[in-house]
Design a protein around this motif. Structure first.
Motif, PDB file in Angstrom:
ATOM      1  N   MET A 220     -14.103 -48.509  -3.630  1.00 43.84           N
ATOM      2  CA  MET A 220     -12.658 -48.272  -3.598  1.00 43.84           C
ATOM      3  C   MET A 220     -12.456 -46.842  -3.141  1.00 43.84           C
ATOM      4  N   VAL A 221     -11.732 -46.686  -2.044  1.00 41.72           N
ATOM      5  CA  VAL A 221     -11.477 -45.358  -1.501  1.00 41.72           C
ATOM      6  C   VAL A 221     -10.012 -45.006  -1.753  1.00 41.72           C
ATOM      7  N   ARG A 222      -9.804 -43.759  -2.190  1.00 40.18           N
ATOM      8  CA  ARG A 222      -8.461 -43.271  -2.483  1.00 40.18           C
ATOM      9  C   ARG A 222      -8.218 -41.969  -1.717  1.00 40.18           C
ATOM     10  N   PHE A 223      -7.069 -41.891  -1.091  1.00 41.86           N
ATOM     11  CA  PHE A 223      -6.676 -40.711  -0.322  1.00 41.86           C
ATOM     12  C   PHE A 223      -5.591 -39.978  -1.084  1.00 41.86           C
ATOM     13  N   ALA A 224      -5.789 -38.687  -1.322  1.00 38.60           N
ATOM     14  CA  ALA A 224      -4.766 -37.842  -1.946  1.00 38.60           C
ATOM     15  C   ALA A 224      -4.156 -37.007  -0.827  1.00 38.60           C
ATOM     16  N   ARG A 225      -2.973 -37.391  -0.402  1.00 39.31           N
ATOM     17  CA  ARG A 225      -2.342 -36.708   0.731  1.00 39.31           C
ATOM     18  C   ARG A 225      -1.885 -35.299   0.393  1.00 39.31           C
ATOM     19  N   ALA A 226      -1.648 -35.030  -0.880  1.00 39.79           N
ATOM     20  CA  ALA A 226      -1.169 -33.701  -1.277  1.00 39.79           C
ATOM     21  C   ALA A 226      -2.189 -32.615  -0.925  1.00 39.79           C
TER      22      ALA A 226
ATOM     23  N   THR B 118     -16.752 -37.512  -2.858  1.00 39.41           N
ATOM     24  CA  THR B 118     -15.507 -36.874  -2.445  1.00 39.41           C
ATOM     25  C   THR B 118     -15.696 -36.209  -1.084  1.00 39.41           C
ATOM     26  N   GLY B 119     -14.588 -36.048  -0.392  1.00 40.42           N
ATOM     27  CA  GLY B 119     -14.582 -35.397   0.916  1.00 40.42           C
ATOM     28  C   GLY B 119     -13.167 -34.973   1.246  1.00 40.42           C
ATOM     29  N   SER B 120     -13.009 -34.367   2.419  1.00 34.59           N
ATOM     30  CA  SER B 120     -11.665 -33.947   2.822  1.00 34.59           C
ATOM     31  C   SER B 120     -11.401 -34.403   4.247  1.00 34.59           C
ATOM     32  N   VAL B 121     -10.148 -34.630   4.512  1.00 35.40           N
ATOM     33  CA  VAL B 121      -9.716 -35.096   5.831  1.00 35.40           C
ATOM     34  C   VAL B 121      -8.655 -34.135   6.349  1.00 35.40           C
ATOM     35  N   THR B 122      -8.661 -33.931   7.663  1.00 35.75           N
ATOM     36  CA  THR B 122      -7.647 -33.068   8.272  1.00 35.75           C
ATOM     37  C   THR B 122      -6.640 -33.941   9.007  1.00 35.75           C
ATOM     38  N   GLY B 123      -5.462 -33.440   9.132  1.00 38.47           N
ATOM     39  CA  GLY B 123      -4.429 -34.161   9.870  1.00 38.47           C
ATOM     40  C   GLY B 123      -3.605 -35.067   8.971  1.00 38.47           C
ATOM     41  N   GLU B 124      -2.561 -35.583   9.549  1.00 37.96           N
ATOM     42  CA  GLU B 124      -1.630 -36.422   8.818  1.00 37.96           C
ATOM     43  C   GLU B 124      -2.171 -37.843   8.699  1.00 37.96           C
ATOM     44  N   LEU B 125      -2.027 -38.420   7.516  1.00 41.52           N
ATOM     45  CA  LEU B 125      -2.464 -39.788   7.273  1.00 41.52           C
ATOM     46  C   LEU B 125      -1.239 -40.692   7.244  1.00 41.52           C
ATOM     47  N   LYS B 126      -1.135 -41.534   8.269  1.00 42.59           N
ATOM     48  CA  LYS B 126      -0.024 -42.481   8.316  1.00 42.59           C
ATOM     49  C   LYS B 126      -0.422 -43.683   9.152  1.00 42.59           C
ATOM     50  N   HIS B 127       0.277 -44.746   8.983  1.00 39.95           N
ATOM     51  CA  HIS B 127       0.086 -46.012   9.684  1.00 39.95           C
ATOM     52  C   HIS B 127      -1.224 -46.690   9.269  1.00 39.95           C
ATOM     53  N   ARG B 128      -1.756 -47.536  10.125  1.00 40.33           N
ATOM     54  CA  ARG B 128      -2.908 -48.371   9.782  1.00 40.33           C
ATOM     55  C   ARG B 128      -4.194 -47.819  10.390  1.00 40.33           C
ATOM     56  N   TRP B 129      -5.293 -47.929   9.631  1.00 39.84           N
ATOM     57  CA  TRP B 129      -6.611 -47.484  10.065  1.00 39.84           C
ATOM     58  C   TRP B 129      -7.660 -48.484   9.589  1.00 39.84           C
ATOM     59  N   TYR B 130      -8.748 -48.603  10.336  1.00 43.18           N
ATOM     60  CA  TYR B 130      -9.908 -49.369   9.910  1.00 43.18           C
ATOM     61  C   TYR B 130     -10.909 -48.398   9.288  1.00 43.18           C
ATOM     62  N   LEU B 131     -11.564 -48.823   8.209  1.00 41.31           N
ATOM     63  CA  LEU B 131     -12.500 -47.972   7.492  1.00 41.31           C
ATOM     64  C   LEU B 131     -13.910 -48.551   7.597  1.00 41.31           C
ATOM     65  N   ARG B 132     -14.898 -47.668   7.730  1.00 44.08           N
ATOM     66  CA  ARG B 132     -16.301 -48.088   7.739  1.00 44.08           C
ATOM     67  C   ARG B 132     -17.096 -47.040   6.974  1.00 44.08           C
ATOM     68  N   LEU B 133     -17.862 -47.488   5.980  1.00 41.50           N
ATOM     69  CA  LEU B 133     -18.667 -46.610   5.153  1.00 41.50           C
ATOM     70  C   LEU B 133     -20.129 -46.954   5.347  1.00 41.50           C
ATOM     71  N   MET B 134     -20.974 -45.929   5.534  1.00 40.43           N
ATOM     72  CA  MET B 134     -22.408 -46.165   5.721  1.00 40.43           C
ATOM     73  C   MET B 134     -23.205 -44.927   5.339  1.00 40.43           C
TER      74      MET B 134
ATOM     75  N   GLY C 240       0.313 -47.747   0.983  1.00 41.96           N
ATOM     76  CA  GLY C 240      -0.415 -47.192  -0.160  1.00 41.96           C
ATOM     77  C   GLY C 240      -1.498 -46.234   0.275  1.00 41.96           C
ATOM     78  N   ASP C 241      -2.151 -45.630  -0.722  1.00 40.30           N
ATOM     79  CA  ASP C 241      -3.162 -44.609  -0.460  1.00 40.30           C
ATOM     80  C   ASP C 241      -4.562 -45.009  -0.883  1.00 40.30           C
ATOM     81  N   SER C 242      -4.800 -46.279  -1.179  1.00 42.59           N
ATOM     82  CA  SER C 242      -6.145 -46.711  -1.558  1.00 42.59           C
ATOM     83  C   SER C 242      -6.450 -48.046  -0.885  1.00 42.59           C
ATOM     84  N   ALA C 243      -7.764 -48.303  -0.742  1.00 42.64           N
ATOM     85  CA  ALA C 243      -8.189 -49.542  -0.098  1.00 42.64           C
ATOM     86  C   ALA C 243      -9.581 -49.920  -0.591  1.00 42.64           C
ATOM     87  N   PRO C 244      -9.840 -51.229  -0.718  1.00 43.01           N
ATOM     88  CA  PRO C 244     -11.181 -51.670  -1.096  1.00 43.01           C
ATOM     89  C   PRO C 244     -12.102 -51.671   0.131  1.00 43.01           C
ATOM     90  N   LEU C 245     -13.393 -51.457  -0.122  1.00 39.60           N
ATOM     91  CA  LEU C 245     -14.414 -51.543   0.906  1.00 39.60           C
ATOM     92  C   LEU C 245     -15.418 -52.611   0.480  1.00 39.60           C
TER      93      LEU C 245
END
Length: 174
Positions: free
Chosen positions: A73-79, A124-140, A164-169
């Motif tokens: 389960m991945v969660r993004f904290a936009r703040a 945990t990690g950090s992301v740059t840029g604005e998070l909006k709309h739809r994205w595909y996720l891949r974890l490896m 929302g800000d979370s998604a199952p993998l």
């Protein structure tokens, strides 16, 4: 001297009445062609045969992830632009994982995020840029995005930040 003085052709009203739609059409066509070239969609890969052969490797990654019982389960904290991942399964948890956010349309917008282990199964990690709309996720566990086919396993998911800000993998093979 005649009453009708002859004007040059470019000063005649009727000439411009006839030519203006044609000139406008040419200008609009050039603008549309330049927009189409500048914002072209991604094309089919020239290495489609090699890519199709790699499908078998990636299917094995999904089978391996399912055999290990992997889920996340991945969660993004936009703040504060942080990402947390809760990973479960029967494996030796690596110190780092690679999370790829793939844009559905523009490959240039894809992001690769390195996740560091905080504790067993928690990253945990950090992301740059604005998070909006739809994205595909891949974890490896493979840290080089160009060598994703060498990864031992992979999990996939999809997120729509408008909802929302979370998604199952999960493994792609259910």
């Amino acid at each position: 001297m005649s009453k009708h003085s002859s004007k040059p052709w470019y000063r005649e009203f009727w000439v411009w009445l006839v030519l203006s739609p044609l000139i406008l059409t040419v200008v609009v066509s050039f603008v549309m062609v330049s927009i189409a070239v500048r914002h072209a969609d991604d094309t089919v890969s020239d290495t489609y045969y090699k890519d199709s052969r790699l499908y078998h490797f990636t299917a094995d990654q999904d089978k391996r992830a399912k055999a290990l019982g992997l889920a996340g389960m991945v969660r993004f904290a936009r703040a504060d632009n942080t990402i947390t991942l809760e990973l479960t399964g029967d494996l030796d948890y690596p110190q780092r994982l690679l999370l790829t956010l793939s844009h559905p349309v523009e490959a240039d917008l894809d992001r690769h995020i390195l996740l560091e282990q905080l504790s067993v199964g928690r990253y945990t990690g950090s992301v740059t840029g604005e998070l909006k709309h739809r994205w595909y996720l891949r974890l490896m566990p493979e840290l080089n995005p160009q060598e994703h086919q060498k990864a031992e396993w992979r999990l996939k998911g999809e997120i729509n930040f408008d909802l929302g800000d979370s998604a199952p993998l999960n493994p792609a093979i259910q």
